[in-house]
Design an enzyme around this catalytic site. Structure first.
Site, mmCIF file in Angstrom:
data_model
loop_
_atom_site.group_PDB
_atom_site.id
_atom_site.type_symbol
_atom_site.label_atom_id
_atom_site.label_comp_id
_atom_site.label_asym_id
_atom_site.label_seq_id
_atom_site.Cartn_x
_atom_site.Cartn_y
_atom_site.Cartn_z
ATOM 1 N N GLY A 88 -79.114 23.084 27.100
ATOM 2 C CA GLY A 88 -78.804 22.018 28.042
ATOM 3 C C GLY A 88 -77.295 21.875 28.146
ATOM 4 O O GLY A 88 -76.645 21.364 27.234
ATOM 5 N N ASP A 121 -77.546 35.809 20.227
ATOM 6 C CA ASP A 121 -77.732 36.871 19.239
ATOM 7 C C ASP A 121 -78.001 36.289 17.853
ATOM 8 O O ASP A 121 -78.809 36.830 17.089
ATOM 9 C CB ASP A 121 -76.485 37.758 19.179
ATOM 10 C CG ASP A 121 -76.109 38.332 20.533
ATOM 11 O OD1 ASP A 121 -77.023 38.640 21.315
ATOM 12 O OD2 ASP A 121 -74.901 38.463 20.802
#
Length: 340
Positions: A244, A281
């Site tokens: 968000g 990642d």
């Protein structure tokens, strides 16, 4: 100790100090990173046996990239040498309402010249349990895409769990080509990882009632995305990170995991960003570690989200946190108080 193999590109990152813009900089700080390389460093950092497979130039810059991975305990034995250059990307960190910028200089990089014949996958996968790749490597060239397909086939022949982060990059290829190429890999994938936009840009599956730019994310919309992905490709697990965006400096960070027809949503963390590169990642690295450690689906999700939450506080591409630090945050201690 479980063995994880990651295949992809390692790049040289050049960044202006602090929050300077490119035009202001008279020096660049050097960091090495890349989607799959970052995941591999996380895996090694958590104590897994991690091997990174790539192709780098046979020159001092290529060797510097190899040394960077060795520094963190990553096995570089199976890296191929050749090609003319290491890929570079320039990163300008954003702040407040000014977004970060990335400029790629990776055309004709060594990994883009990689061919499936460059890698002995039977040898590479010996004793391994998990294989990870992303949608970045096949976007670099047709020969790299063929090498990725060969790696997926061999991974399944050896009985490995295969994970893929869709990681769509619009500056590398079109949605149409991405969808066609990536679809060929999906039958070999057990764990699919995506962010708010990847499923839409690669496979045309859009979350309803969601505005990524405005920071509005619908849980029901992402449940539908995960189910559509599983129904289309037969994945065992689908994980979607939920960012968000309030500004370049502040985000809300959470994720969802769909497994065994059950939907799990993590707690949401309000994060003040030091460096967001590698955030996804670090989520993938945390998820791989937790699943290989036989965590429950819910705990695997919470570990991955907590790990990636902490990554946003760390400069550079890699996630330098311990399992203990992640578990402390999972347990609810996010106060940031000095540890003595």
């Amino acid at each position: 100790m479980a063995k994880v193999v990651c295949f992809g590109e390692i790049m040289l990152r050049l960044a202006p100090p602090g929050y300077l813009r490119f035009e202001q900089a008279n020096a660049f700080e050097v960091v090495y990173g890349g989607g799959e390389a970052n995941v591999c460093v996380s895996a090694a950092n958590y104590g897994l046996d991690a091997a990174f497979v790539t192709k780098v130039p046979d020159n001092p810059i290529g060797q510097a990239a190899v040394n960077e991975m060795r520094r963190y305990g990553v096995d570089t034995t199976h890296m191929a040498r050749g090609g003319e250059r290491l890929g570079i990307y320039f990163c300008e960190k954003g702040a407040s309402q000014r977004p970060s910028k990335v400029v790629y200089d990776r055309k004709y990089s060594s990994i883009s010249t990689a061919r499936k014949e460059d890698f002995d996958w039977d040898k590479i996968f010996k004793g391994a349990q998990w294989f990870h790749f992303t949608g970045i490597t096949p976007a670099l060239s047709d020969s790299a895409a063929e090498a990725v397909l060969e790696s997926c086939k061999k991974a399944k022949e050896h009985g490995l769990t295969v994970s893929c982060d869709l990681n769509f990059r619009k500056n590398l290829w079109t949605s149409e080509k991405a969808g066609k190429v990536m679809a060929a890999y999906m039958p070999y994938v057990d764990v699919a990882i995506a962010n708010e936009e990847d499923a839409e840009k690669v496979f045309g599956i859009k979350a309803q009632n969601t505005d990524v730019t405005g920071g509005s994310l619908s849980h029901e919309g992402y449940k539908d995305v995960a189910k559509q992905l599983k129904d289309r490709f037969g994945f065992k697990t689908v994980a979607i990170t939920l960012r968000g965006s309030i500004s370049a400096s502040d985000n809300n960070w959470a994720a969802m995991l769909y497994q065994d027809d059950q939907y799990h949503f993590s707690r949401s963390y309000p994060i003040h960003i030091v460096d967001r590169v590698g955030g996804g990642d670090s989520f993938a690295g945390g998820l791989i570690y937790a699943m290989l450690s036989d965590y429950s689906a819910k705990d695997s999700l919470e570990f991955a989200v907590a790990a990636s939450c902490l990554k946003h506080s760390i400069e550079g591409d890699h996630n330098h946190v311990t399992v203990g630090e992640v578990k402390t945050l999972m347990a609810g201690d996010g106060s940031g108080r000095v540890q003595r």
